[in-house]
Scaffold this motif. Sequence first.
Motif, mmCIF file in Angstrom:
data_model
loop_
_atom_site.group_PDB
_atom_site.id
_atom_site.type_symbol
_atom_site.label_atom_id
_atom_site.label_comp_id
_atom_site.label_asym_id
_atom_site.label_seq_id
_atom_site.Cartn_x
_atom_site.Cartn_y
_atom_site.Cartn_z
ATOM 1 N N GLN A 300 45.651 118.497 -37.208
ATOM 2 C CA GLN A 300 46.957 117.849 -37.270
ATOM 3 C C GLN A 300 46.971 116.621 -36.383
ATOM 4 O OE1 GLN A 300 50.592 120.144 -37.084
ATOM 5 N NE2 GLN A 300 49.495 122.065 -37.499
ATOM 6 N N ASP A 301 47.806 115.659 -36.776
ATOM 7 C CA ASP A 301 48.029 114.469 -35.954
ATOM 8 C C ASP A 301 49.072 114.820 -34.896
ATOM 9 O OD1 ASP A 301 48.937 112.000 -34.894
ATOM 10 O OD2 ASP A 301 48.330 110.948 -36.709
ATOM 11 N N VAL A 302 48.693 114.710 -33.629
ATOM 12 C CA VAL A 302 49.612 115.033 -32.527
ATOM 13 C C VAL A 302 49.834 113.802 -31.650
ATOM 14 C CG1 VAL A 302 49.088 117.497 -32.519
ATOM 15 C CG2 VAL A 302 47.655 115.946 -31.167
ATOM 16 N N SER A 303 49.755 112.631 -32.250
ATOM 17 C CA SER A 303 49.855 111.385 -31.487
ATOM 18 C C SER A 303 51.161 111.285 -30.722
ATOM 19 C CB SER A 303 49.705 110.184 -32.426
ATOM 20 O OG SER A 303 48.479 110.222 -33.109
ATOM 21 N N GLU A 304 52.273 111.692 -31.348
ATOM 22 C CA GLU A 304 53.575 111.504 -30.704
ATOM 23 C C GLU A 304 53.719 112.350 -29.445
ATOM 24 O OE1 GLU A 304 55.530 109.016 -31.497
ATOM 25 O OE2 GLU A 304 53.890 108.606 -32.892
ATOM 26 N N ILE A 305 53.043 113.482 -29.400
ATOM 27 C CA ILE A 305 53.115 114.315 -28.190
ATOM 28 C C ILE A 305 52.417 113.618 -27.025
ATOM 29 C CG2 ILE A 305 52.236 116.465 -27.180
ATOM 30 C CD1 ILE A 305 52.901 117.826 -29.826
ATOM 31 N N PHE A 306 51.374 112.848 -27.298
ATOM 32 C CA PHE A 306 50.620 112.190 -26.233
ATOM 33 C C PHE A 306 51.108 110.779 -25.940
ATOM 34 C CE2 PHE A 306 47.700 115.581 -27.294
ATOM 35 C CZ PHE A 306 47.164 115.917 -26.058
ATOM 36 N N ARG A 307 51.885 110.186 -26.847
ATOM 37 C CA ARG A 307 52.328 108.803 -26.638
ATOM 38 C C ARG A 307 53.239 108.730 -25.402
ATOM 39 N NH1 ARG A 307 51.640 105.192 -30.426
ATOM 40 N NH2 ARG A 307 51.695 106.754 -32.105
ATOM 41 N N GLY A 308 52.863 107.880 -24.469
ATOM 42 C CA GLY A 308 53.654 107.725 -23.253
ATOM 43 C C GLY A 308 53.602 108.921 -22.321
ATOM 44 N N SER A 309 52.625 109.793 -22.500
ATOM 45 C CA SER A 309 52.554 111.024 -21.707
ATOM 46 C C SER A 309 51.826 110.787 -20.394
ATOM 47 C CB SER A 309 51.827 112.104 -22.508
ATOM 48 O OG SER A 309 50.442 111.818 -22.573
ATOM 49 N N GLY A 310 51.787 111.858 -19.578
ATOM 50 C CA GLY A 310 51.072 111.798 -18.317
ATOM 51 C C GLY A 310 49.566 111.878 -18.463
ATOM 52 N N PHE A 311 49.086 112.194 -19.667
ATOM 53 C CA PHE A 311 47.638 112.190 -19.876
ATOM 54 C C PHE A 311 47.258 110.773 -20.306
ATOM 55 C CE2 PHE A 311 43.672 113.105 -22.253
ATOM 56 C CZ PHE A 311 42.950 113.605 -21.171
ATOM 57 N N LYS A 312 46.908 109.959 -19.301
ATOM 58 C CA LYS A 312 46.791 108.518 -19.494
ATOM 59 C C LYS A 312 45.647 108.120 -20.421
ATOM 60 C CE LYS A 312 50.291 107.593 -16.944
ATOM 61 N NZ LYS A 312 51.554 107.191 -17.632
ATOM 62 N N VAL A 313 44.582 108.932 -20.480
ATOM 63 C CA VAL A 313 43.454 108.564 -21.342
ATOM 64 C C VAL A 313 43.927 108.398 -22.778
ATOM 65 C CG1 VAL A 313 41.221 109.286 -22.249
ATOM 66 C CG2 VAL A 313 41.778 109.705 -19.844
ATOM 67 N N PHE A 314 44.632 109.405 -23.309
ATOM 68 C CA PHE A 314 45.110 109.332 -24.696
ATOM 69 C C PHE A 314 46.294 108.383 -24.816
ATOM 70 C CE2 PHE A 314 43.458 113.794 -26.120
ATOM 71 C CZ PHE A 314 42.165 113.341 -25.956
ATOM 72 N N ALA A 315 47.178 108.379 -23.818
ATOM 73 C CA ALA A 315 48.353 107.500 -23.871
ATOM 74 C C ALA A 315 47.926 106.040 -23.951
ATOM 75 C CB ALA A 315 49.242 107.743 -22.656
ATOM 76 N N ASN A 316 46.897 105.675 -23.203
ATOM 77 C CA ASN A 316 46.425 104.284 -23.221
ATOM 78 C C ASN A 316 45.751 103.941 -24.548
ATOM 79 O OD1 ASN A 316 47.385 103.886 -20.645
ATOM 80 N ND2 ASN A 316 45.415 104.288 -19.643
ATOM 81 N N ILE A 317 44.988 104.885 -25.095
ATOM 82 C CA ILE A 317 44.360 104.641 -26.402
ATOM 83 C C ILE A 317 45.430 104.340 -27.444
ATOM 84 C CG2 ILE A 317 43.164 105.798 -28.309
ATOM 85 C CD1 ILE A 317 41.427 107.208 -26.218
ATOM 86 N N LEU A 318 46.509 105.115 -27.425
ATOM 87 C CA LEU A 318 47.588 104.920 -28.396
ATOM 88 C C LEU A 318 48.324 103.613 -28.152
ATOM 89 C CD1 LEU A 318 48.963 108.571 -28.427
ATOM 90 C CD2 LEU A 318 47.740 107.456 -30.289
ATOM 91 N N ALA A 319 48.480 103.239 -26.889
ATOM 92 C CA ALA A 319 49.223 102.023 -26.561
ATOM 93 C C ALA A 319 48.439 100.765 -26.915
ATOM 94 C CB ALA A 319 49.579 102.020 -25.073
ATOM 95 N N ASN A 320 47.113 100.861 -26.907
ATOM 96 C CA ASN A 320 46.279 99.666 -27.086
ATOM 97 C C ASN A 320 45.907 99.373 -28.533
ATOM 98 O OD1 ASN A 320 46.279 99.171 -24.336
ATOM 99 N ND2 ASN A 320 44.433 100.399 -23.967
ATOM 100 N N SER A 321 46.210 100.276 -29.460
ATOM 101 C CA SER A 321 45.866 100.037 -30.866
ATOM 102 C C SER A 321 46.892 100.690 -31.778
ATOM 103 C CB SER A 321 44.470 100.587 -31.180
ATOM 104 O OG SER A 321 44.210 100.534 -32.574
#
Length: 641
Positions: A300-321
């Motif tokens: 499943q796509d769980v991007s919205e759970i990680f977007r802007g989250s405290g887990f910066k590795v995934f949050a930054n990946i989402l913010a940069n592309s």
Amino acid sequence: MHRYRSHTCGALRAGDIGLNVRLSGWCHRVRDHGGVLFIDLRDHYGLTQVVADPDSPAFDVAGTLRAEWVVRIDGKVRPRPEGTENPDLPTGAVEVYIREIEVLGRAAELPLPVFGEQEYPEETRLKYRFLDLRRERLHQNIMKRGAIIDSLRRRMKEQGFFEFQTPILTASSPEGARDYLVPSRLHPGKFYALPQAPQQFKQLIMISGFDRYFQIAPCFRDEDARADRSPGEFYQLDIEMSFVTQDDVFAAVEPVLRGVFEEFSGGKPVTKDFPRIPYGEAIQRYGTDKPDLRNPIVMQDVSEIFRGSGFKVFANILANSAKAAVWAIPAPRGGSRAFCDRMNSWAQGEGQPGLGYIFWREDEQAWPGDFQATLDPSDQNQKDLRDRVDKLAKEGRVGQAIRALAAGPIANNLGPKRTEALRAQLGLKAGDAVFFVASEPATFVKFAGAARTKIGEELGLIAKDRFEFCWIVDFPMYEWNEEEKKIDFSHNPFSMPNLPPEDFLALDPAHREKILTLRAVQYDIVCNGVELSSGAIRNHRPDVMKKAFAIAGYDEAVLERKFGGMLHALALGAPPHGGLAPGIDRIVMLLCGEDNLREVVLFPMNQRAEDLMMGAPSEVTPRQLRELHIRPSRPEQRDLS
């Protein structure tokens, strides 16, 4: 009595006791039990035990016999002594007491044994394939292959199809693989090609006014070998139909494949109604367009759970592309640090930086009262969690959420609210885990699919005692070629676009985004993760075909030069038509429970496309080359000294 046999080696039963019989076959095994010689005599039909003791006139000859000698024996059928019957053999109630032996063919020392199923190097097995084929498992595979083809042929005729034969010597075609070329003696400098598939011929059969075609067709492609692809040649159940939609093709083919799998599955369940999975959905849910539906894991796509989250590795990946995403790969029963660390190590072995995870363990102390007492009423996130706990408690489902205690670095950084939302979305519980991949899906999808398979195998989730079919539909017609900055065909350029013809003809090629959303009426059939066939409703209109190629950057002259014959035929009255071509070798491989096509093909080549038994490819004489107007040009060998 017949010169060689009155019965086969699989025919004798208790009712034949007292008969004088003649058998011929191979000495499968020779055993000396205290001066009494027992010989298991084998032919194509089975195995019979024959016996010689010192009172037998043939005893001296029997003592000279060795494994795989071919002999004729005359003797009398008698019951086996009480307690020595073999219920696993159809002939296991009787034996033949030998009166006479004639040696028909001696065998030298064997390069590999026929008795038993010992593993031997593939090169040895292929060089002595005629010996390998005497072994029971391989012999039975080949016989099952013939029975499967008979069943397919019968079922196709019951569906109203007629069998045609198409040419073997044809023109070279610019398809995906290299052609095998055949030089023409009568036309110097020109070549025939062996058909990669009867594709153009079967379409021409429809244009000729026939309606339902099939053929057990030999195909030839000069491509590298794989476990599920033979080098050189293979066979397919080639099918084409006129005046049909995609639904009509499915309705005709499904009963054939379902029926033959039910007939030869050995009682294993077979999918009743093949589900249809759009290509995009298959990629997102399974990481492949060849999904093994025996594996219950659905990504499943769980991007919205990680977007802007405290887990910066995934949050930054989402913010940069804008194209980036985070996919979750659930792992039921994988909730231990040891398993998660093992999967992380596996991912690193696959060339990945790692495989992030969260796992949930059971917390016996975490019940509503105790849990709520630990929450800070002034923290809005914790207040939301407390409200959720209250709701779950009222529904009697509190244990599902609270007793699953999340663990792992990602959970610690993501926070309890988002972690709980993730667990709820994926339907996980204590004792489960989830793994993550993050980036642009095009870069990680293949690895994600491999991880799904690996997790399913490691946790024993794959139901291997069944056959799960599906159709993959709605393939993209075009894709963007980033390297050349142009639109390319995604799969089959001759499929009909899934758009009314007039709407397709009105498309503006400059509208790239719209073009890239187009789907083709193209479909694959997949069983247990093995692609059995690709097919399509064909593009039967020359104007639509010219437009389709123009969008991909091909002018009409290129189309005319490469596919002029087919284009002219379509211009002279072509019906809407479509078909597919399931692979015979792959069908037989699945039904025989084998992992390699070479186990279900009579005389396969090795992975370098060599026939070790017959010595092909081989050199030919200068005279043969002169007659064909050919002068060989070998690659230059570099001096490495």
